[in-house]
Scaffold this motif. Structure first.
Motif, short mmCIF file in Angstrom:
data_model
loop_
_atom_site.label_atom_id
_atom_site.label_comp_id
_atom_site.label_asym_id
_atom_site.label_seq_id
_atom_site.Cartn_x
_atom_site.Cartn_y
_atom_site.Cartn_z
N ASP A 394 0.83 -1.40 -0.25
CA ASP A 394 0.42 -0.05 0.04
C ASP A 394 0.54 1.10 0.12
O ASP A 394 1.92 1.24 -0.38
CB ASP A 394 -0.99 0.61 1.05
CG ASP A 394 -0.53 -0.19 2.63
OD1 ASP A 394 1.36 0.37 2.37
OD2 ASP A 394 -0.42 0.14 3.74
N GLU A 395 0.32 2.27 0.17
CA GLU A 395 0.64 3.59 0.01
C GLU A 395 1.94 3.91 1.53
O GLU A 395 2.78 4.47 1.10
CB GLU A 395 0.27 4.64 -0.42
CG GLU A 395 -0.31 4.90 -1.76
CD GLU A 395 -1.82 5.48 -1.65
OE1 GLU A 395 -1.68 6.89 -0.58
OE2 GLU A 395 -2.50 5.79 -2.62
N GLU A 396 1.65 3.49 2.55
CA GLU A 396 2.39 3.56 3.38
C GLU A 396 3.35 2.07 3.73
O GLU A 396 3.99 2.68 4.75
CB GLU A 396 1.07 3.37 4.86
CG GLU A 396 0.51 4.96 4.60
CD GLU A 396 -0.58 4.72 5.73
OE1 GLU A 396 -0.59 3.66 6.58
OE2 GLU A 396 -1.36 5.24 6.28
N GLY A 397 3.18 1.78 2.99
CA GLY A 397 4.76 0.85 3.04
C GLY A 397 4.13 -0.74 3.42
O GLY A 397 5.22 -1.98 3.72
N TYR A 399 2.96 -4.16 3.41
CA TYR A 399 2.56 -5.85 2.39
C TYR A 399 1.00 -5.95 2.59
O TYR A 399 0.35 -6.16 3.35
CB TYR A 399 2.90 -7.00 2.18
CG TYR A 399 4.82 -6.40 2.59
CD1 TYR A 399 4.90 -6.70 0.75
CD2 TYR A 399 6.03 -6.19 2.55
CE1 TYR A 399 6.34 -6.29 0.23
CE2 TYR A 399 7.41 -5.75 3.04
CZ TYR A 399 7.74 -6.04 1.32
OH TYR A 399 8.65 -5.46 0.92
#
Length: 446
Positions: A394-397, A399
């Motif tokens: 996702d955009e926050e890193g 998985y």
């Protein structure tokens, strides 16, 4: 010449688009993921229910605007706009007259003709092709997988012999045409050789597979053979009709490790009265018996189903019966649709059509009931370690992945952290430490 494809609808449509991509490349042309950059834009439409038709029409006009903007730029060659899929097959002649901005209308049996039609289209002309249903399942000569080759659909049949009162699919896709088993196995081996780990078996009715070719239901035998394909780790069953879930099929599912303990059964309702009006072969008793047999053989099985509310004549008592049934069974995965009145169907001509606001209230009531059930089922997984197929980040890193109990783009997601870099398609073990309504949270075990 570069082609951009916009796909709407169900996994069967995405499977078609992969076939179109393969046909296009085999003809010596290329693909692009940017409609502005494309020489030809294809919208692969859905025409199953009113909402899907509306979305398809809106997308066609979106692409028509891109075509029009390109036409005013003298440095850009005129784009060709193509409409294919179920909406085109169902309403193609009408749309051809009403949408002059579309250059080519193509039916669901005509994809092989696309390169020739595009190359032969003279400036200022238009074309259309709506072939009648073929005698056999139309095979694609090629197929180009999406960006996630580790997970792929495998279409085992086309068309449908079930005549559900609300459904237009037999009119669009035709009668059941099963693929020969050896053909399916050849494609499965090719997919595995290209890195596929998860196969999702699809058709209008997966459980009907083989009846037309072999005179009997052959899904159990097909599954046994697919389980022998090296490289395939998960086999997932989609679109199974309850009345054809036999003891033999359940035994194969329970005994083969590669077959996910997951099954998609679009039940549509539980009231005998509604089921009869829907022209379904299931009954209240048969549905409950099938669910009991599945759970006895596979206690951890996750059953996905869909329900239709607001079907003509559905009484408050019948709707309450449905709510009680959902509470009683506790489906692990459930979706609901408001009945869509479709011309050319038996249900479309029925009296006692339900008001739209009543349908909406019933959809909301079902989903509120299911929300609590889904949260409870997810909370039971906290503290367990589960095998997860990695889909990306996702955009926050964090998985993102799925368990064997979750089909892509449809079901739940596992959000997890990892101490090492992972690639999409890897299978890892994740310890679940939190749960939400439709997602699980955890950390990869080292």
């Amino acid at each position: 010449m570069k082609l951009y494809i916009e796909t709407l609808g169900c996994p069967k449509n995405f499977n078609d688009s992969e076939g179109i991509s393969g046909i296009w490349e085999k003809a010596g042309m290329c693909l692009t993921d940017d409609p502005v950059d494309a020489d030809a834009i294809l919208v692969n439409t859905c025409g199953f229910i009113n909402d899907a038709k509306t979305e398809s029409i809106e997308k066609i006009f979106d692409m028509a605007r891109i075509k029009e903007e390109a036409a005013v730029d003298p440095e850009i060659t005129d784009k060709i706009l193509i409409v294919s899929g179920c909406l085109s097959q169902r309403y193609g002649e009408e749309l051809y007259e009403e949408m002059p901005e579309v250059d080519i209308f193509l039916g669901v049996n005509d994809y092989e003709r696309l390169p020739q039609m595009v190359k032969g289209l003279a400036k200022g002309t238009r074309a259309k092709a709506f072939s009648c249903e073929p005698e056999a399942f139309g095979e694609f000569s090629a197929r180009k997988l999406s960006d996630n080759p580790y997970s792929a659909t495998l279409r085992i049949a086309e068309g449908c012999n079930n005549r559900c009162a609300y459904c237009v699919i037999p009119q669009i896709r035709g009668k059941l045409r099963s693929r020969p088993m050896e053909n399916i196995l050849e494609e499965a081996k090719t997919l595995a050789a290209n890195g596929c780990k998860e196969l999702m078996l699809i058709a209008q009715d997966v459980t009907e597979y083989g009846r037309d070719l072999y005179g009997e239901l052959r899904l159990p035998k097909l599954l046994r053979e697919l389980c022998k394909v090296d490289g395939i780790e998960w086999i997932r069953l989609m679109y199974c009709y309850e009345d054809k879930i036999t003891d033999e099929l359940i035994e194969v599912m329970a005994s083969e490790d590669k077959i996910c303990n997951y099954i998609d059964i679009p039940l549509q309702h539980i009231s005998d009265g509604v089921l009869k009006r829907m022209n379904r072969r299931s009954t209240t008793a048969s549905i409950k018996d099938t669910i009991a047999r599945l759970r006895a053989a596979m206690p951890d099985i996750h059953i996905r189903t869909t329900m239709i509310v607001g079907f003509p004549g559905e009484t408050e008592e019948e709707f309450d019966e449905l709510l009680d049934f959902i509470e009683e069974i506790g489906f692990e995965r459930l979706g609901v649709f408001a009945y869509s009145r479709e011309e050319g169907t038996m249900a479309g001509d029925m009296e006692d059509q339900i008001e739209e606001d009543v349908k909406a209230q019933r959809v909301d009531a079902v989903m509120r009931r299911q929300l609590d059930i889904s949260r409870e089922i997810n909370e039971e997984k906290v503290g367990n370690t589960m095998v997860v197929l990695v889909d990306g980040m996702d955009e926050e890193g964090a998985y993102l992945g799925r368990t064997q109990y979750d089909a892509p783009e449809i079901d739940n997601t596992v959000i997890f952290g990892s101490g090492k870099e992972l690639e999409p398609g890897e299978m890892v073990k994740v310890y679940i430490n939190d749960a939400f309504d439709y997602d699980l949270v955890g950390n990869m075990e080292e």
